[in-house]
Design a protein around this motif. Structure first.
Motif, mmCIF file in Angstrom:
data_model
loop_
_atom_site.group_PDB
_atom_site.id
_atom_site.type_symbol
_atom_site.label_atom_id
_atom_site.label_comp_id
_atom_site.label_asym_id
_atom_site.label_seq_id
_atom_site.Cartn_x
_atom_site.Cartn_y
_atom_site.Cartn_z
ATOM 1 N N LYS A 40 0.837 -1.203 0.000
ATOM 2 C CA LYS A 40 0.000 0.000 0.000
ATOM 3 C C LYS A 40 0.874 1.256 0.000
ATOM 4 N N LYS A 41 1.906 1.250 0.829
ATOM 5 C CA LYS A 41 2.820 2.396 0.876
ATOM 6 C C LYS A 41 3.547 2.566 -0.457
ATOM 7 N N GLU A 42 3.931 1.460 -1.052
ATOM 8 C CA GLU A 42 4.625 1.522 -2.336
ATOM 9 C C GLU A 42 3.699 2.055 -3.420
ATOM 10 N N VAL A 43 2.439 1.660 -3.418
ATOM 11 C CA VAL A 43 1.464 2.167 -4.390
ATOM 12 C C VAL A 43 1.334 3.686 -4.234
ATOM 13 N N GLU A 44 1.259 4.173 -3.022
ATOM 14 C CA GLU A 44 1.155 5.615 -2.787
ATOM 15 C C GLU A 44 2.406 6.343 -3.269
ATOM 16 N N SER A 48 2.418 9.130 -6.323
ATOM 17 C CA SER A 48 3.006 10.449 -6.126
ATOM 18 C C SER A 48 4.018 10.766 -7.226
ATOM 19 N N GLU A 49 4.851 9.805 -7.549
ATOM 20 C CA GLU A 49 5.849 9.987 -8.605
ATOM 21 C C GLU A 49 5.167 10.188 -9.956
ATOM 22 N N LYS A 55 2.597 16.222 -14.143
ATOM 23 C CA LYS A 55 2.610 17.675 -14.008
ATOM 24 C C LYS A 55 3.764 18.263 -14.804
ATOM 25 N N PHE A 56 4.933 17.662 -14.686
ATOM 26 C CA PHE A 56 6.100 18.110 -15.434
ATOM 27 C C PHE A 56 5.848 18.008 -16.940
#
Length: 65
Positions: A40-44, A48-49, A55-56
């Motif tokens: 779950k943390k890795e998915v988040e 984010s990346e 956006k870039f």
């Protein structure tokens, strides 16, 4: 008992960067729960990346229209 981390679980194909399946047979119930939490943390982190790169990309496209 040794605490496991994502690096203990994840392996990637070097050329394709595809995640390899891991054998979960030897995992205890607690190991599986911890693995889920780490995933779950890795998915988040990946989301984010991705958001940052999109956006870039959007900003860069403004200069090439």
């Amino acid at each position: 008992y040794k605490k496991k981390f994502m690096d203990d679980y994840l392996e990637f194909e070097k050329d394709t960067k595809i995640l390899k399946s891991i054998n979960l047979d030897d995992f205890s119930v607690e190991d599986l729960r911890e693995y889920i939490e780490q995933l779950k943390k890795e998915v988040e982190r990946v989301k984010s990346e991705l958001e940052k790169k999109l956006k870039f990309q959007t900003e860069a496209e403004k200069y090439f229209k």
